[in-house]
Design a protein around this motif. Structure first.
Motif, mmCIF file in Angstrom:
data_model
loop_
_atom_site.group_PDB
_atom_site.id
_atom_site.type_symbol
_atom_site.label_atom_id
_atom_site.label_comp_id
_atom_site.label_asym_id
_atom_site.label_seq_id
_atom_site.Cartn_x
_atom_site.Cartn_y
_atom_site.Cartn_z
ATOM 1 N N VAL A 76 -3.142 -0.430 1.400
ATOM 2 C CA VAL A 76 -4.290 -0.314 2.307
ATOM 3 C C VAL A 76 -4.197 -1.369 3.408
ATOM 4 O O VAL A 76 -4.398 -1.077 4.599
ATOM 5 N N LYS A 77 -3.876 -2.602 3.043
ATOM 6 C CA LYS A 77 -3.748 -3.676 4.032
ATOM 7 C C LYS A 77 -2.637 -3.373 5.033
ATOM 8 O O LYS A 77 -2.809 -3.562 6.249
ATOM 9 N N THR A 78 -1.497 -2.912 4.525
ATOM 10 C CA THR A 78 -0.366 -2.609 5.403
ATOM 11 C C THR A 78 -0.716 -1.515 6.391
ATOM 12 O O THR A 78 -0.411 -1.611 7.590
ATOM 13 N N PHE A 79 -1.375 -0.464 5.907
ATOM 14 C CA PHE A 79 -1.780 0.633 6.787
ATOM 15 C C PHE A 79 -2.691 0.131 7.909
ATOM 16 O O PHE A 79 -2.486 0.444 9.092
ATOM 17 N N ALA A 100 2.153 3.506 10.512
ATOM 18 C CA ALA A 100 0.878 3.702 9.806
ATOM 19 C C ALA A 100 0.730 5.141 9.327
ATOM 20 O O ALA A 100 0.243 5.388 8.220
ATOM 21 N N LEU A 101 1.153 6.100 10.149
ATOM 22 C CA LEU A 101 0.947 7.510 9.798
ATOM 23 C C LEU A 101 1.799 7.956 8.619
ATOM 24 O O LEU A 101 1.501 8.974 7.996
ATOM 25 N N TYR A 102 2.865 7.224 8.316
ATOM 26 C CA TYR A 102 3.647 7.525 7.106
ATOM 27 C C TYR A 102 2.850 7.189 5.842
ATOM 28 O O TYR A 102 3.164 7.686 4.761
ATOM 29 N N LEU A 103 1.837 6.330 5.979
ATOM 30 C CA LEU A 103 1.097 5.831 4.816
ATOM 31 C C LEU A 103 -0.207 6.577 4.569
ATOM 32 O O LEU A 103 -0.921 6.258 3.618
ATOM 33 N N ASN A 182 10.004 4.575 4.252
ATOM 34 C CA ASN A 182 8.820 4.554 5.107
ATOM 35 C C ASN A 182 7.534 4.316 4.333
ATOM 36 O O ASN A 182 6.505 3.975 4.927
ATOM 37 N N ASN A 183 7.587 4.512 3.014
ATOM 38 C CA ASN A 183 6.408 4.338 2.167
ATOM 39 C C ASN A 183 6.831 3.664 0.861
ATOM 40 O O ASN A 183 6.912 4.304 -0.190
ATOM 41 N N PRO A 184 7.129 2.366 0.926
ATOM 42 C CA PRO A 184 7.678 1.666 -0.246
ATOM 43 C C PRO A 184 6.712 1.546 -1.414
ATOM 44 O O PRO A 184 7.140 1.396 -2.552
ATOM 45 N N HIS A 185 5.397 1.614 -1.166
ATOM 46 C CA HIS A 185 4.435 1.494 -2.254
ATOM 47 C C HIS A 185 4.291 2.796 -3.045
ATOM 48 O O HIS A 185 3.853 2.785 -4.197
ATOM 49 N N GLY A 186 4.627 3.912 -2.433
ATOM 50 C CA GLY A 186 4.480 5.188 -3.125
ATOM 51 C C GLY A 186 3.038 5.643 -3.254
ATOM 52 O O GLY A 186 2.653 6.241 -4.259
ATOM 53 N N PHE A 187 2.223 5.357 -2.233
ATOM 54 C CA PHE A 187 0.828 5.814 -2.189
ATOM 55 C C PHE A 187 0.582 6.537 -0.870
ATOM 56 O O PHE A 187 1.296 6.313 0.124
ATOM 57 N N LEU A 188 -0.445 7.386 -0.853
ATOM 58 C CA LEU A 188 -0.850 8.057 0.374
ATOM 59 C C LEU A 188 -2.364 7.962 0.506
ATOM 60 O O LEU A 188 -3.100 8.311 -0.426
ATOM 61 N N ILE A 189 -2.821 7.487 1.668
ATOM 62 C CA ILE A 189 -4.249 7.381 1.939
ATOM 63 C C ILE A 189 -4.774 8.741 2.388
ATOM 64 O O ILE A 189 -4.191 9.377 3.274
ATOM 65 N N GLU A 190 -5.871 9.172 1.789
ATOM 66 C CA GLU A 190 -6.471 10.465 2.106
ATOM 67 C C GLU A 190 -7.930 10.277 2.516
ATOM 68 O O GLU A 190 -8.577 9.310 2.127
ATOM 69 N N ARG A 191 -8.427 11.226 3.305
ATOM 70 C CA ARG A 191 -9.839 11.257 3.716
ATOM 71 C C ARG A 191 -10.309 9.908 4.251
ATOM 72 O O ARG A 191 -11.396 9.432 3.944
#
Length: 205
Positions: A76-79, A100-103, A182-191
């Protein structure tokens, strides 16, 4: 004669009992050694040595479940740092927004498109504004999935004539995805959405 046989029989029983006790002790020692060996192997497998500047540094591996909260908050912080850290340079803006959009999902892309249509990024470039963000805290609810988060941060807009400070609060949900470069944490932010973005101070320079 009978006394001698009786002594031999007694001695045989003693030897038999001693042999049984000895075998049990050997079995216990062997079992203990196997358990300790297994524990040592497990410990060795969870230990990694990294060579840095000629020094061996020890690192420990752990399961993802042990680090969900830490990794999700850092995601979340990185995004937010990519999305809101902007300089008056179109290439810098595009680079940070792309990262940012990769996350995040389309909710972040929609927010970007809206800001772009409203001339937000053009104004940053034309007015020579540098935008910085400082994350105060990230609240994370691991009792539901996707995980709900709320991010509290401070935006600083630096102009040649003044510096404006804003309180920014956003929220959304996080779900697991595959890790990648591009997404080392393996999470995706939604909504993802902004629920508060108000000016707090304005300092003229």
């Amino acid at each position: 004669m009978f006394q001698q046989l009786k002594n031999i029989d007694t001695a045989f029983k003693h030897i038999k009992a001693f042999s049984i006790v000895l075998m049990l002790v050997c079995l216990l020692i062997s079992g203990f050694a196997l358990v300790k060996s297994y524990q040592a192997i497990e410990s060795a497998q969870n230990r990694v040595y990294i060579l840095a500047n000629g020094k061996a540094l020890e690192a420990f591996s752990s399961g993802r479940k042990d680090n969900i909260a830490v990794e999700a908050k850092d995601h979340v912080k990185t995004f937010h740092q990519y999305f809101f850290s902007l300089d008056p340079d179109d290439k810098v803006i595009q680079t940070n927004i792309s990262k940012a959009l990769y996350l995040a999902d389309n909710s972040a892309k929609s927010a970007y498109d809206n800001l772009k249509e409203n001339g937000y990024y053009s104004n940053i470039i034309s007015a020579n504004i540098s935008q910085e963000i400082s994350i105060d805290s990230v609240q994370l609810d691991l009792n539901q999935y996707p995980y709900f988060f709320r991010c509290f941060s401070i935006q600083k807009l630096v102009r040649s004539s003044s510096t404006a400070t804003r309180n920014l609060i956003t929220e959304g949900f996080i779900r697991n995805v595959s890790r990648s470069d591009n997404n080392p944490h393996g999470f995706l932010i939604e909504r993802w959405k902004t629920i508060s973005n108000r000016d707090t101070t304005l300092v003229n320079q």
